[in-house]
Design an enzyme around this catalytic site. Structure first.
Site, PDB file in Angstrom:
ATOM      1  N   SER A  57       0.859  -1.187   0.000  1.00 21.46           N
ATOM      2  CA  SER A  57       0.000   0.000   0.000  1.00 21.46           C
ATOM      3  C   SER A  57       0.892   1.233   0.000  1.00 21.46           C
ATOM      4  O   SER A  57       2.086   1.152   0.331  1.00 21.46           O
ATOM      5  CB  SER A  57      -0.876   0.004   1.257  1.00 21.46           C
ATOM      6  OG  SER A  57      -1.510   1.259   1.460  1.00 21.46           O
ATOM      7  N   TYR A  74      -2.201  -1.600  10.184  1.00 19.67           N
ATOM      8  CA  TYR A  74      -2.201  -1.635   8.721  1.00 19.67           C
ATOM      9  C   TYR A  74      -0.835  -1.232   8.182  1.00 19.67           C
ATOM     10  O   TYR A  74      -0.280  -1.875   7.292  1.00 19.67           O
ATOM     11  CB  TYR A  74      -3.287  -0.699   8.200  1.00 19.67           C
ATOM     12  CG  TYR A  74      -3.544  -0.796   6.713  1.00 19.67           C
ATOM     13  CD1 TYR A  74      -4.230  -1.876   6.171  1.00 19.67           C
ATOM     14  CD2 TYR A  74      -3.119   0.207   5.842  1.00 19.67           C
ATOM     15  CE1 TYR A  74      -4.476  -1.962   4.808  1.00 19.67           C
ATOM     16  CE2 TYR A  74      -3.364   0.134   4.486  1.00 19.67           C
ATOM     17  CZ  TYR A  74      -4.040  -0.957   3.969  1.00 19.67           C
ATOM     18  OH  TYR A  74      -4.279  -1.041   2.620  1.00 19.67           O
TER      19      TYR A  74
END
Length: 273
Positions: free
Chosen positions: A142, A155
């Site tokens: 990401s 995350y």
């Protein structure tokens, strides 16, 4: 014929979002597909659409944190198609909440899906893919694997870990002279349902998280994201940045170094005034 024609690819998280678009575009490119997702009904919808393009497709309900199930998925893929040329470890989840307010179970859930799910898929498929003449391992990190942000510690941790794991694996394949190309993908904000299905810590306004993601962050269409990813995968690129925001993050972290960590807290304080 393009690279993907007549190849066999496995895709996790194929029921929606980027995974669904990857599956559709791979089918349109002539690939045979082993699709997997924890949500079986929407997965079957994706599989049916791919079959509409003439693709040979299997659909497997799969929890990527279940290592034995991932091993069976890989073995079943090879048994069904006779080989596998690539895997896209795309399945992922999101969690929002400051560290002090976050439960261990929620933190572990994100790391288990977003990091260990990638490790499981890579480990189980890699021995088979190494037999391909031009194999591919594709792992989804990401933009938050390039830059950390407050409120997304688990995350960030998982996506940074995916980055390190994938870059190390690519070097191993290069050192061994193996033809497997390993690609790490860094999407920015993509219009998917990840925010709507995310867990949040106590005290976090869930509706605000969803609105912020969908109205201010998620700018890239999933189909565009999939096209960018597959173009990079076909060319064997070590990393693929998806969306203008991912490119901005990449440049900012290169230019600013650790100093970028002052920017988001300052912006957050200004926004709260």
């Amino acid at each position: 014929m393009g690279y993907f024609d007549s190849r066999v690819f496995a895709v996790t998280g194929a029921a929606s979002g980027i995974g669904r678009e990857l599956a559709i575009q791979l089918a349109q490119s002539g690939a045979a597909l082993a699709l997997a997702d924890i949500s079986s009904d929407p997965l079957e919808v994706t599989a049916a659409e791919c079959r509409g393009f003439g693709a040979d497709v299997t659909a497997t309900a799969l929890d990527v944190t279940d290592r034995a199930a991932v091993a069976a998925f890989a073995a079943d893929t090879v048994a069904r198609f006779g080989r596998v040329d690539g895997v896209v470890n795309n399945a992922g989840v999101l969690f929002s909440g400051d560290v002090v307010a976050s439960d261990y179970a929620d933190l572990e859930h994100v790391v288990n899906v977003d990091f260990w799910g990638v490790v499981n898929g890579t480990k189980e498929f890699l021995p088979h893919i190494m037999k391909s003449d031009r194999g591919r391992i594709v792992n989804l990190s990401s933009a938050f694997g390039l830059m950390a942000a407050p409120g997304y510690s688990a995350y960030n941790a998982a996506k940074f870990a995916v980055r390190g794991f994938t870059e190390s694996l690519r070097q191993e394949m290069e050192s061994a002279g193996n033809r497997v190309k390993v690609t790490c993908v860094y999407p920015g904000g993509v219009r998917t349902s990840i925010a709507r299905t995310a867990r949040t810590a106590v005290g976090v306004d869930r509706a605000d998280v969803v609105e912020s993601f969908e109205q201010r962050i998620a700018r890239t269409d999933p189909a565009d994201a999939a096209r960018t990813i597959l173009r990079g995968v076909e060319r064997g690129r070590p990393r693929v940045l998806v969306g203008p925001d991912a490119r901005v993050v990449d440049v900012a972290t290169r230019v600013l170094g650790p100093a970028y960590q002052w920017l988001l807290p300052a912006a957050k304080r200004l926004a709260s005034r």
